[in-house]
Design an enzyme around this catalytic site. Structure first.
Site, PDB file in Angstrom:
ATOM      1  N   GLN A  70       0.824  -1.214   0.000  1.00 12.80           N
ATOM      2  CA  GLN A  70       0.000   0.000   0.000  1.00 12.80           C
ATOM      3  C   GLN A  70       0.864   1.272   0.000  1.00 12.80           C
ATOM      4  O   GLN A  70       0.452   2.305   0.533  1.00 12.80           O
ATOM      5  CB  GLN A  70      -0.948  -0.009   1.203  1.00 12.80           C
ATOM      6  N   SER A  71       2.038   1.192  -0.569  1.00 13.34           N
ATOM      7  CA  SER A  71       2.954   2.330  -0.567  1.00 13.34           C
ATOM      8  C   SER A  71       2.364   3.578  -1.237  1.00 13.34           C
ATOM      9  O   SER A  71       1.951   3.536  -2.407  1.00 13.34           O
ATOM     10  CB  SER A  71       4.236   1.926  -1.303  1.00 13.34           C
ATOM     11  N   ASN A  72       2.333   4.672  -0.495  1.00 14.99           N
ATOM     12  CA  ASN A  72       1.898   5.953  -1.060  1.00 14.99           C
ATOM     13  C   ASN A  72       2.936   6.455  -2.051  1.00 14.99           C
ATOM     14  O   ASN A  72       2.612   7.075  -3.067  1.00 14.99           O
ATOM     15  CB  ASN A  72       1.738   7.002   0.046  1.00 14.99           C
TER      16      ASN A  72
END
Ligand SMILES: *Cc1c(COP(=O)(O)O)cnc(C)c1O
Length: 325
Positions: A70-72
């Site tokens: 879920q890396s921004n």
């Protein structure tokens, strides 16, 4: 000088958190770096202005980066690539069969190529990204590798600039912030702010709340980043590890893992101020600040500025499930 491209909506506004301030008996302000954009949002965009500037300078047509599922940062990179007509390749730590939601869904919408790897493989991410670069090269592409969180010397320059922006806004607002607080995940945001504060001889204390690992780890990481920053600037910095203020103890169950009390705090804050924090970074950091102010650790500070670094797309199913009324 370095080629910087304009990606973020700047300056981001600073507002007072009126009801939180009365609840805590302390002036707390928030800088809305979650509003640097929509697809191109959060703190990573400020860093990418410099990293991608360098990529274009080197005529690269692909961006490769890595992060959690879920890396921004990975999503922001995919968005920047699409916006500039470049290809993107994301190396994500996680299971291919996990639900396609949040940032991962956006990565797909934005057309990123994705390689899923395990936590064990993630330790070799640098090598994995380099292999992808070589494969792309065989197909005639020139790829630029951005490290995790764009936390290297060049990426951190985005927050050296952000510090200049804060100093300018202080003048306009007629307020002096004596404490600046930010979440720490890979360290570049903190390092940039710290360096900017230092070279401007500003007297604010910069605090980082680590969302994984521990204080000693990040003091080392930040010290190395500060050194790396100076390779792009002309001003040296002398700093002891002890002067790097990391507030430890709010990582909870670990990176991207949430506990009910954290989600309940985010809920409380949302109802109080109409601002949504994320469960991975800003929720833990604001929860840490809230507790530390209550404990008296900020008694010597008058005006506290919290940087909202974004992350709204990162909410996953497990975290949403912890919200009970
Ligand atoms: C990456 C990130 C951070 C942490 O910034 P670092 O420079 O990696 O320490 C904080 N908040 C959000 C929302 C992020 O995506």
């Amino acid at each position: 000088m370095l080629k910087r491209i304009k990606l973020a909506n700047l300056p981001t506004k600073i507002e007072k958190l009126d009801r939180l301030s009365s609840e805590l008996g302390k002036n707390v302000y928030i800088k809305r770096d979650d509003q640097t954009g929509i697809e191109l949002s959060g703190n990573k965009i400020r860093k990418l202005e410099f990293s991608v500037g360098e990529a274009l300078e080197n005529n690269c047509d692909y961006l490769i980066t890595c992060g959690g599922i879920q890396s921004n940062h990975a999503r922001a990179t995919a968005a920047v690539a699409a916006k500039l007509g470049l290809g993107s390749y994301l190396v994500l730590r996680g299971d291919e069969n996990e639900e396609i939601e949040g940032n991962l869904f956006l990565d797909k919408l934005l057309g990123a190529n994705i390689k899923f790897i395990t936590s064990e493989e993630y330790k070799n991410r640098t090598k994995i990204m380099d292999e992808i670069r070589m494969q792309l090269s065989k197909k005639g592409h020139k790829a630029y590798i951005i490290p995790e969180g764009a936390s290297n010397g060049i990426g951190s320059l985005g927050y050296v600039n952000a510090m200049d922006e804060i100093l300018e806004q202080e003048k306009q607002l007629g307020i002096k912030f004596d404490a600046i607080v930010v979440a720490v995940g890979s360290g570049g945001t903190y390092a940039g702010l710290y360096y900017g504060n230092y070279i401007n001889s500003n007297l604010a204390k910069i605090y980082g709340v680590n969302v994984c690992n521990n204080k000693e780890h990040f003091q080392e990481v930040v010290r190395n980043l500060l050194e790396e920053i100076t390779t792009y600037t002309d001003k040296q910095i002398v700093v002891n590890k002890e002067e790097i203020n990391i507030i430890d103890g709010y990582q909870g169950l670990g990176y991207a893992l949430s506990q009910t009390e954290e989600i309940q705090f985010i809920h409380h804050f949302a109802k109080l101020e109409g601002i949504i924090l994320d469960p991975v970074y800003t929720g833990k950091a604001m929860y840490g600040l809230f507790n530390e102010i209550n404990k008296g650790s900020f008694n010597m500070h008058e005006n506290v500025l919290f940087i909202h670094t974004g992350g709204i797309f990162g909410w996953n199913k497990a975290q949403r499930a912890l919200l009970c009324n």
